[in-house]
Structures are given as C-alpha cells and as structure tokens.
Design a protein around this motif. Structure first.
Motif, PDB file in Angstrom:
ATOM      1  N   ASN A 231       0.833  -1.196   0.000  1.00 40.69           N
ATOM      2  CA  ASN A 231       0.000   0.000   0.000  1.00 40.69           C
ATOM      3  C   ASN A 231       0.871   1.251   0.000  1.00 40.69           C
ATOM      4  O   ASN A 231       1.818   1.345   0.779  1.00 40.69           O
ATOM      5  N   PHE A 232       0.511   2.203  -0.861  1.00 41.52           N
ATOM      6  CA  PHE A 232       1.252   3.455  -0.978  1.00 41.52           C
ATOM      7  C   PHE A 232       0.270   4.610  -0.944  1.00 41.52           C
ATOM      8  O   PHE A 232      -0.708   4.618  -1.691  1.00 41.52           O
ATOM      9  N   THR A 233       0.530   5.599  -0.084  1.00 39.15           N
ATOM     10  CA  THR A 233      -0.312   6.789  -0.007  1.00 39.15           C
ATOM     11  C   THR A 233       0.270   7.858  -0.926  1.00 39.15           C
ATOM     12  O   THR A 233       1.453   8.164  -0.862  1.00 39.15           O
ATOM     13  N   ILE A 234      -0.575   8.384  -1.786  1.00 38.47           N
ATOM     14  CA  ILE A 234      -0.192   9.429  -2.734  1.00 38.47           C
ATOM     15  C   ILE A 234      -0.831  10.733  -2.280  1.00 38.47           C
ATOM     16  O   ILE A 234      -2.055  10.831  -2.169  1.00 38.47           O
ATOM     17  N   LEU A 235      -0.016  11.738  -1.999  1.00 40.19           N
ATOM     18  CA  LEU A 235      -0.510  13.071  -1.646  1.00 40.19           C
ATOM     19  C   LEU A 235      -0.623  13.877  -2.935  1.00 40.19           C
ATOM     20  O   LEU A 235       0.376  14.311  -3.499  1.00 40.19           O
ATOM     21  N   HIS A 236      -1.866  14.048  -3.434  1.00 39.93           N
ATOM     22  CA  HIS A 236      -2.064  14.736  -4.710  1.00 39.93           C
ATOM     23  C   HIS A 236      -2.548  16.176  -4.541  1.00 39.93           C
ATOM     24  O   HIS A 236      -2.407  16.982  -5.445  1.00 39.93           O
TER      25      HIS A 236
ATOM     26  N   CYS B 202      -4.345  -1.951  -9.930  1.00 35.71           N
ATOM     27  CA  CYS B 202      -4.229  -1.749  -8.485  1.00 35.71           C
ATOM     28  C   CYS B 202      -5.589  -1.346  -7.939  1.00 35.71           C
ATOM     29  O   CYS B 202      -6.413  -0.806  -8.664  1.00 35.71           O
ATOM     30  N   ALA B 203      -5.787  -1.584  -6.657  1.00 40.56           N
ATOM     31  CA  ALA B 203      -6.969  -1.054  -5.982  1.00 40.56           C
ATOM     32  C   ALA B 203      -6.660   0.388  -5.606  1.00 40.56           C
ATOM     33  O   ALA B 203      -5.569   0.696  -5.129  1.00 40.56           O
ATOM     34  N   ILE B 204      -7.613   1.282  -5.838  1.00 39.95           N
ATOM     35  CA  ILE B 204      -7.442   2.697  -5.537  1.00 39.95           C
ATOM     36  C   ILE B 204      -8.528   3.108  -4.543  1.00 39.95           C
ATOM     37  O   ILE B 204      -9.703   2.802  -4.739  1.00 39.95           O
ATOM     38  N   ALA B 205      -8.129   3.786  -3.485  1.00 39.75           N
ATOM     39  CA  ALA B 205      -9.089   4.296  -2.500  1.00 39.75           C
ATOM     40  C   ALA B 205      -8.763   5.752  -2.225  1.00 39.75           C
ATOM     41  O   ALA B 205      -7.605   6.156  -2.253  1.00 39.75           O
ATOM     42  N   THR B 206      -9.798   6.552  -1.951  1.00 35.42           N
ATOM     43  CA  THR B 206      -9.575   7.956  -1.609  1.00 35.42           C
ATOM     44  C   THR B 206      -9.368   8.057  -0.108  1.00 35.42           C
ATOM     45  O   THR B 206     -10.186   8.596   0.630  1.00 35.42           O
ATOM     46  N   MET B 207      -8.243   7.503   0.339  1.00 38.84           N
ATOM     47  CA  MET B 207      -7.908   7.485   1.763  1.00 38.84           C
ATOM     48  C   MET B 207      -6.477   7.931   1.960  1.00 38.84           C
ATOM     49  O   MET B 207      -5.649   7.805   1.061  1.00 38.84           O
ATOM     50  N   ASP B 208      -6.190   8.421   3.154  1.00 37.75           N
ATOM     51  CA  ASP B 208      -4.819   8.763   3.492  1.00 37.75           C
ATOM     52  C   ASP B 208      -4.160   7.579   4.193  1.00 37.75           C
ATOM     53  O   ASP B 208      -4.733   6.504   4.280  1.00 37.75           O
ATOM     54  N   GLY B 209      -2.963   7.766   4.708  1.00 37.14           N
ATOM     55  CA  GLY B 209      -2.228   6.691   5.367  1.00 37.14           C
ATOM     56  C   GLY B 209      -2.846   6.209   6.656  1.00 37.14           C
ATOM     57  O   GLY B 209      -2.494   5.149   7.161  1.00 37.14           O
ATOM     58  N   SER B 210      -3.810   6.959   7.212  1.00 38.28           N
ATOM     59  CA  SER B 210      -4.477   6.582   8.457  1.00 38.28           C
ATOM     60  C   SER B 210      -5.849   5.975   8.201  1.00 38.28           C
ATOM     61  O   SER B 210      -6.657   5.872   9.116  1.00 38.28           O
ATOM     62  N   SER B 211      -6.139   5.618   6.968  1.00 37.91           N
ATOM     63  CA  SER B 211      -7.420   5.039   6.554  1.00 37.91           C
ATOM     64  C   SER B 211      -8.591   5.996   6.698  1.00 37.91           C
ATOM     65  O   SER B 211      -9.735   5.577   6.775  1.00 37.91           O
ATOM     66  N   ALA B 212      -8.323   7.296   6.726  1.00 38.29           N
ATOM     67  CA  ALA B 212      -9.390   8.289   6.775  1.00 38.29           C
ATOM     68  C   ALA B 212      -9.705   8.745   5.360  1.00 38.29           C
ATOM     69  O   ALA B 212      -8.804   8.885   4.532  1.00 38.29           O
ATOM     70  N   ASN B 213     -10.998   8.945   5.053  1.00 35.94           N
ATOM     71  CA  ASN B 213     -11.381   9.433   3.734  1.00 35.94           C
ATOM     72  C   ASN B 213     -10.715  10.785   3.509  1.00 35.94           C
ATOM     73  O   ASN B 213     -10.602  11.593   4.412  1.00 35.94           O
ATOM     74  N   SER B 214     -10.246  11.022   2.298  1.00 36.07           N
ATOM     75  CA  SER B 214      -9.462  12.225   2.031  1.00 36.07           C
ATOM     76  C   SER B 214      -9.747  12.769   0.643  1.00 36.07           C
ATOM     77  O   SER B 214      -9.906  12.020  -0.302  1.00 36.07           O
ATOM     78  N   THR B 215      -9.767  14.109   0.538  1.00 31.60           N
ATOM     79  CA  THR B 215      -9.885  14.760  -0.766  1.00 31.60           C
ATOM     80  C   THR B 215      -8.518  15.124  -1.324  1.00 31.60           C
ATOM     81  O   THR B 215      -8.429  15.617  -2.433  1.00 31.60           O
ATOM     82  N   ASN B 216      -7.449  14.880  -0.564  1.00 34.39           N
ATOM     83  CA  ASN B 216      -6.106  15.251  -1.003  1.00 34.39           C
ATOM     84  C   ASN B 216      -5.124  14.087  -1.065  1.00 34.39           C
ATOM     85  O   ASN B 216      -3.959  14.277  -1.393  1.00 34.39           O
TER      86      ASN B 216
END
Length: 100
Positions: A37-42, A64-78
C-alpha cells in the motif's frame, strides 16, 4: 482561478462562463518487497479522481486497488491509496498519475 473550496476554474476572455478544468499530479513510487500500500498526496481537493499506475521499465499499466484514503485510513480529498495485490519487488518503480 481557485475558489474558496480549492476548485480550479477557467474562464474565457470573452465570456464570464466558467468551466471546471482537470488538474494532474504525477509521482513515482518504489517497491521495497514488503509494502503493498502506498499513499499518494495529490492535493487536488476532490475524491473524484482517476488514477493510472504504470511500471517504469516496461511501460505496462498495472491493475491496483485505488481508494480515496490517506495513510491513516481516513477518507481524504487530497490523498489516495494505491494497493497492489502483492508487494512490488525492491527497487521496482511505478509512475502514478492522478487526475481530478
């Protein structure tokens, strides 16, 4: 123009009509043979994104599976999370493109 919500809008010099434009974020991730798993800050400010993952040496797109989440499993717009089925090998590089 960027509005208060972070959305980018373009307008014509001859019109007041504004049109939403897409923004792009590119990033390289490198496998380490242990993380899948890799978190991408866009920082695109939206969960309405399209993500492409491509292996650098072969130019092959990778599913790959893509989710709109950050590294803490919180939903994220960024942030988004790119999840591989198995951990990529050490030193294997992938180009990630996020459009939103």
């Amino acid at each position: 123009e960027v509005d208060n919500a972070g959305a980018v809008k373009a307008s014509s010099g001859s019109s007041d009509n504004r049109k939403q434009v897409a923004r792009v974020h590119n990033q390289t991730i490198t496998g380490d043979n242990s993380s899948a798993n890799f978190t991408i800050l866009h920082n695109l400010g939206t969960t309405s994104i399209t993500v492409s993952v491509r292996e650098q040496s072969s130019y092959q797109h990778v599913e790959c599976a893509i989710a709109t989440m950050d590294g803490s499993s919180a939903n994220s717009t960024n942030n988004c999370r790119v999840s591989f089925a198995t951990s990529p090998g050490t030193g294997v590089k992938y180009d990630v493109t996020v459009i939103g």
